[in-house]
Structures are given as C-alpha cells and as structure tokens.
Design a protein around this motif. Structure first.
Motif, mmCIF file in Angstrom:
data_model
loop_
_atom_site.group_PDB
_atom_site.id
_atom_site.type_symbol
_atom_site.label_atom_id
_atom_site.label_comp_id
_atom_site.label_asym_id
_atom_site.label_seq_id
_atom_site.Cartn_x
_atom_site.Cartn_y
_atom_site.Cartn_z
ATOM 1 N N SER A 1 0.813 -1.386 -0.120
ATOM 2 C CA SER A 1 0.023 -0.141 0.024
ATOM 3 C C SER A 1 0.807 1.351 -0.078
ATOM 4 C CB SER A 1 -0.952 -0.016 1.321
ATOM 5 O OG SER A 1 -0.184 0.037 2.565
ATOM 6 N N SER A 2 1.827 1.447 0.727
ATOM 7 C CA SER A 2 2.797 2.616 1.022
ATOM 8 C C SER A 2 4.217 2.314 0.586
ATOM 9 C CB SER A 2 2.697 3.082 2.539
ATOM 10 O OG SER A 2 3.242 1.969 3.182
ATOM 11 N N LYS A 3 4.597 1.114 0.391
ATOM 12 C CA LYS A 3 5.945 0.797 -0.083
ATOM 13 C C LYS A 3 5.879 -0.237 -1.300
ATOM 14 C CE LYS A 3 8.117 1.990 4.339
ATOM 15 N NZ LYS A 3 8.628 1.340 5.497
ATOM 16 N N PRO A 4 5.022 -0.034 -2.370
ATOM 17 C CA PRO A 4 4.862 -1.142 -3.326
ATOM 18 C C PRO A 4 6.051 -1.565 -3.946
ATOM 19 C CG PRO A 4 3.843 0.833 -4.010
ATOM 20 C CD PRO A 4 4.180 1.234 -2.588
ATOM 21 N N GLU A 5 6.883 -0.911 -3.795
ATOM 22 C CA GLU A 5 8.182 -1.244 -4.734
ATOM 23 C C GLU A 5 9.184 -2.098 -3.840
ATOM 24 O OE1 GLU A 5 9.442 2.137 -2.072
ATOM 25 O OE2 GLU A 5 7.813 1.879 -3.339
ATOM 26 N N GLU A 6 8.985 -1.967 -2.392
ATOM 27 C CA GLU A 6 9.696 -2.887 -1.690
ATOM 28 C C GLU A 6 9.139 -4.146 -1.518
ATOM 29 O OE1 GLU A 6 11.219 -1.145 2.028
ATOM 30 O OE2 GLU A 6 11.284 0.971 1.052
ATOM 31 N N PRO B 1 -0.743 -4.772 3.077
ATOM 32 C CA PRO B 1 0.734 -4.580 3.707
ATOM 33 C C PRO B 1 1.311 -3.319 3.162
ATOM 34 C CG PRO B 1 0.681 -6.482 2.269
ATOM 35 C CD PRO B 1 -0.854 -6.105 2.257
ATOM 36 N N ALA B 2 2.306 -2.974 4.003
ATOM 37 C CA ALA B 2 2.775 -1.843 3.345
ATOM 38 C C ALA B 2 3.965 -2.010 2.229
ATOM 39 C CB ALA B 2 4.033 -1.003 4.575
ATOM 40 N N ARG B 3 4.578 -3.107 2.309
ATOM 41 C CA ARG B 3 5.305 -3.649 1.219
ATOM 42 C C ARG B 3 4.410 -4.782 0.435
ATOM 43 N NH1 ARG B 3 9.038 -3.391 5.628
ATOM 44 N NH2 ARG B 3 10.751 -1.769 5.126
ATOM 45 N N THR B 4 5.187 -4.923 -0.703
ATOM 46 C CA THR B 4 4.812 -5.892 -1.494
ATOM 47 C C THR B 4 5.059 -7.372 -0.960
ATOM 48 O OG1 THR B 4 4.314 -4.581 -3.609
ATOM 49 C CG2 THR B 4 4.674 -7.078 -3.814
ATOM 50 N N ILE B 5 4.256 -8.518 -0.981
ATOM 51 C CA ILE B 5 4.411 -9.790 -0.664
ATOM 52 C C ILE B 5 4.339 -10.450 -1.914
ATOM 53 C CG2 ILE B 5 3.754 -11.944 0.569
ATOM 54 C CD1 ILE B 5 4.060 -9.698 2.402
ATOM 55 N N ARG B 6 5.586 -10.933 -2.369
ATOM 56 C CA ARG B 6 5.901 -11.693 -3.609
ATOM 57 C C ARG B 6 6.173 -13.263 -3.242
ATOM 58 N NH1 ARG B 6 10.101 -9.276 -7.697
ATOM 59 N NH2 ARG B 6 8.172 -7.655 -7.777
ATOM 60 N N HIS C 1 15.966 -10.177 -11.745
ATOM 61 C CA HIS C 1 15.575 -9.280 -11.070
ATOM 62 C C HIS C 1 16.666 -8.255 -10.310
ATOM 63 C CE1 HIS C 1 11.222 -10.213 -11.035
ATOM 64 N NE2 HIS C 1 11.714 -11.388 -11.233
ATOM 65 N N GLN C 2 17.899 -8.447 -10.932
ATOM 66 C CA GLN C 2 19.151 -8.014 -10.343
ATOM 67 C C GLN C 2 18.926 -6.206 -10.248
ATOM 68 O OE1 GLN C 2 22.706 -8.162 -12.870
ATOM 69 N NE2 GLN C 2 21.424 -8.751 -14.539
ATOM 70 N N HIS C 3 18.196 -5.627 -11.169
ATOM 71 C CA HIS C 3 17.864 -4.169 -10.943
ATOM 72 C C HIS C 3 16.804 -3.760 -9.889
ATOM 73 C CE1 HIS C 3 14.210 -5.910 -12.869
ATOM 74 N NE2 HIS C 3 13.570 -4.940 -12.785
ATOM 75 N N GLU C 4 16.303 -4.917 -9.098
ATOM 76 C CA GLU C 4 15.480 -4.383 -7.983
ATOM 77 C C GLU C 4 15.627 -5.214 -6.832
ATOM 78 O OE1 GLU C 4 11.352 -5.357 -8.750
ATOM 79 O OE2 GLU C 4 11.515 -7.718 -8.882
ATOM 80 N N LEU C 5 16.771 -5.847 -6.905
ATOM 81 C CA LEU C 5 17.378 -6.592 -5.537
ATOM 82 C C LEU C 5 17.434 -5.603 -4.602
ATOM 83 C CD1 LEU C 5 19.774 -9.359 -6.829
ATOM 84 C CD2 LEU C 5 17.452 -9.534 -6.247
ATOM 85 N N HIS C 6 17.754 -4.460 -4.870
ATOM 86 C CA HIS C 6 18.091 -3.537 -3.717
ATOM 87 C C HIS C 6 16.707 -3.261 -3.048
ATOM 88 C CE1 HIS C 6 16.779 -0.984 -7.123
ATOM 89 N NE2 HIS C 6 16.332 -0.165 -6.320
#
Length: 469
Positions: free
Chosen positions: A268-273, A314-319, A340-345
């Motif tokens: 919801s608030s940190k979807p990129e994480e 949830p605040a973060r995305t559950i994948r 997904h190396q570009h988003e592992l951070h």
C-alpha cells in the motif's frame, strides 16, 4: 484477543538499537499478525493446495510435460485465489529422462538389487556393465584411494546419512552423490553406485542430482536402497570379491523452457519494496512431490492468500515465487536473481520453504547484526506456535541462498526434518506423509513472518559479510 508485551524500534543510532513503548501502529501490526496466526491454524488451504498439486499433476521433473502442467496449474490456482498480480518468467532448463535401472549381484551370491539412476547420469552400454565392487566409507576415502584399486571396478560409496532435526546429516553424505562419479571416473572406475542419501530402512532408492567434471569421461551413476547397501556389506564380510551387473538407460534430451511462477499482494505505501516468500514447483519423478516441495508451495501460497484477504494491504509487496528446476541445480533461483538484479536493492527480505511439512521450531536470520535483537522482539509472538528465536546464520533456503551475496537479507523458518530424509527423492514422497495440522502451523508462521516483515521499520542492511560468503 490477548496482547503480550511488544516492542518497537526507535532507530539505528551509533550502531545501537533502542527499545521504546509500543505505538498504536505497532500494536495494530501485532494484532493483525495474531489474527493471521489463528486464521491459518483454522484453515485447510495449505493442505488443499498440496493435495491438488499432487493429485492433478503429480511428479513434475523439469523440462517434461508434467513440468508445464504444474506451471499451468500454478498460474490458474494463483489467479483463482485473487492475487493482485500473477505472472510467469521463462527459465531455460536441461531435460533428462530417467529410463530404466536394474542391478543384480552375480557373484558370490545371486541377488537382485533396488536401484535408481542419479539425476544427470549417462547410460550404461546396452548390454550393461559387469564388474567387481570396490567399497569406500565416504567420498573422502575414495579421493584418497590409489587409482589401481579402483580402475575397472564399480565404486560403492557406503556413507550412511545421520538423522537430525535440522537435517545436517544430509550435508555430510550429499557430496558423495554429487561428486562421486567424477572422483571415481578420474581413477578409472567403470560406474558408481552409492548408498541412498536417506535415513529410511525402506527398500526404495533415493535419487538426486549429480555432476560430471569437464575433461573426465562420464560414468553411469546410481543409488541403491539402504537395505541393499546392507546386503552388499554382508556379502563383503563373506567374500572380498562381489560382482555387480548394472543396467541404466537414462538420456539427456537438450533443453526446454520452464517458468518461475510469481504472485503478488501489492503493497500500500511501499509497493516497490518486496518481501519474498518462495518454494519450488518442480519435483523428482519417483514420487508425487508432496513433501519436496508441494508442501512449500502450499505453505507460502496459503500464507500470502491470508494477507491478500485482509481488509488492509501490507505496506510492502508480498511476492510469492514458485521456482522452476530447483532439483537440478537451483536453475530457477539463479534465473530469478539475474532477471531481478535491477530491483534486488528493493528486496527487504526473502525466505523459502523447502524442507517438507514438519513444524517450524526456530526463526533464523541473515541480516545486519545490529538488527537481530529488534527482529527477535518483533517476532516474539511466534512463540505461541512454537517458533523460537534463532541465530544470524540463515541461508534462506536453496533458491534464495545466492541472495545474501547480492546484498539481500534472508530468513530461515526452520522445520523439524527428522523424518524428511526417510521420504525425500523416493517413491515414498507422497501426500500421506503430510500432517495437516503441522502444515497449518507452517502457514501460520509464514503468514506472521511475511506480514511483520512487510510492516517492519527495522533496517536490515547491510547483510553481515561473514554470512554472505
């Protein structure tokens, strides 16, 4: 709903973590975690998913038609459960067909043996191989042997797997399976047969992946059941010459496309994480892949579904990642890390369920050392279902084991695996080995873990260097 003492983290200051009185948001997060726990314990979804996979698909060796059936099953099931996103990512996998496997002692006492080819093995000649056995207690003993004692013979590695709650006995014997053929071939052996890497006494053979060494001619490789290994030992007590006839007809068939199947509960608030919880979708072809790793598929999918159904996201995305081709070399896990190396951070933490369906008894981490105490305080309520604080030496599970070296924190939700190696990689890997109540406890633990990690404000990076190497 009972409320225990909870803790929050005020921040990371000069390397110290300071406890503070719980805020309203932290109390709410803990209450939601307890609600997830109770819903999971009262739900059969995890078990229902394993039953569906093992009945409607069954064994799913990478690169086979059954593998693609499993991918389609997963996509359809995840979509029907209403996840925000469901997609798949292609993975190139080697294709290997098991064929037939037969063995018999021809001298001094004629006896048939129960064997199976090891994954990736080459075939014997059509007429088979007949040769004397040379026995070794372990791979290390084979490596130290004089070549003249091995040349022209069938190597027999007779290393028994110890039974332990955490399964570490497997780590002692598995190198004999994975490296034994190369070591034996280097010394001139014509084939290798190992004692099954299992803790059972069933007359069933455990398969599993092995590797050849470039520049050394490959030799056929098989495992024999533990009772048959005992039989060979009793023959060797009576005669120093035991002759074995071996026939294997496996075949490598190039490569094929499989898929990592992914579902998401959008934050919801940190979807990129991202909080990643995973399992592997493939299995060996001998059983129906219930404990390895249908159980994991059911556990992480059901846990994420409980979070998906909450009135608040949830605040973060559950994948949820259902990995391809774990059994033949972590192929899906490596492909995911690369894709997904570009988003592992942005991966906050990752964990994989791949050790059957025994109850989770401990939660380990691989995070910044300064964060461990705060994480243990955050997850203290998991003790209600028997999950106790652990250490900071987690691997995260096979398909996420490469992520700490790439900077991603991981956790291991340790399952009781004392009986896991009785069944794993054999025809006995079937649904009846799963206790529905124990599986529900796993779902509860993963649901709590994923929710608390999605809401956490604890700084987990950088991962301690000593754990990422």
């Amino acid at each position: 709903m009972k409320t225990k003492t909870v803790y929050c983290l005020s921040g990371l200051l000069l390397g110290l973590l300071t406890a503070c009185q719980p805020s309203d948001s932290n109390l709410k997060n803990q209450n939601v975690a307890l609600q997830l726990q109770q819903k999971a314990l009262n739900s059969t979804l995890g078990y229902d998913l394993v039953e569906s996979l093992t009945v409607e698909v069954g064994p799913r060796l990478p690169g086979t038609d059954k593998d693609i059936q499993a991918v389609n099953w997963a996509v359809n099931k995840l979509q029907s459960l209403g996840f925000d996103k469901v997609y798949r990512e292609p993975v190139q996998v080697p294709v290997w067909h098991r064929g037939q496997a037969h063995a018999a002692v021809t001298s001094p006492y004629t006896q048939s043996l129960v064997i199976t080819a090891l994954g990736g093995s080459v075939a014997t000649p059509e007429e088979g191989i007949t040769a004397d056995i040379v026995r070794f207690n372990s791979l290390a003993d084979l490596k130290q042997a004089a070549p003249e004692s091995v040349e022209g013979k069938i190597v027999f590695i007779d290393h028994k797997t110890e039974r332990h709650q955490d399964g570490h006995g497997y780590g002692k014997t598995a190198p004999g399976r994975s490296q034994g053929a190369a070591a034996a071939a280097q010394k001139g052996a014509v084939a290798i047969v190992i004692r099954s890497i299992g803790t059972d006494s069933d007359r069933l053979a455990h398969t599993g992946m092995m590797r050849y060494q470039e520049g050394i001619k490959p030799i056929p490789a098989a495992a024999m059941s533990n009772p048959d290994a005992d039989l060979i030992n009793n023959m060797l007590k009576r005669s120093d010459k035991v002759t074995l006839q071996l026939f294997l007809s496996p075949e490598s068939q190039g490569t094929a496309t499989s898929y990592n199947v992914i579902a998401e509960v959008t934050g919801s608030s940190k979807p990129e994480e991202i909080v990643l919880i995973g399992a592997h979708l493939d299995s060996w072809d001998e059983g129906t892949g219930a404990i390895d790793d249908g159980a994991g598929v059911g556990i992480v999918t059901a846990a994420a579904k409980l979070i998906q159904d909450l009135p608040q996201k949830p605040a973060r995305t559950i994948r949820v990642v259902l990995y391809a081709a774990e059994e033949i070399g972590l192929v899906g896990g490596k492909a995911y890390a690369k894709a997904h190396q570009h988003e592992l951070h942005n991966h906050y933490i990752a964990a994989e369920s791949d050790f059957g369906a025994g109850r989770i008894y401990q939660l380990d981490w691989n995070v910044n050392e300064a964060a461990v105490n705060a994480l243990q305080q955050l997850t203290v309520e998991m003790a209600d279902i028997g999950v106790m604080p652990g250490n900071n030496e987690a691997s995260g599970g096979p398909d996420v084991s490469m992520l700490p070296a790439l900077g991603v924190p991981v956790a291991s939700l340790r399952q009781d695996g004392r009986d896991y190696f009785d069944w794993h990689h054999t025809p006995n890997d079937t649904l009846d080995k799963i206790d529905p109540a124990a599986l529900a406890q796993n779902v509860a633990a993963y649901a709590q873990f994923a929710w608390l990690m999605a809401q956490s404000e604890i700084i987990l990076r950088p991962v301690a260097e000593k754990q990422s190497q």
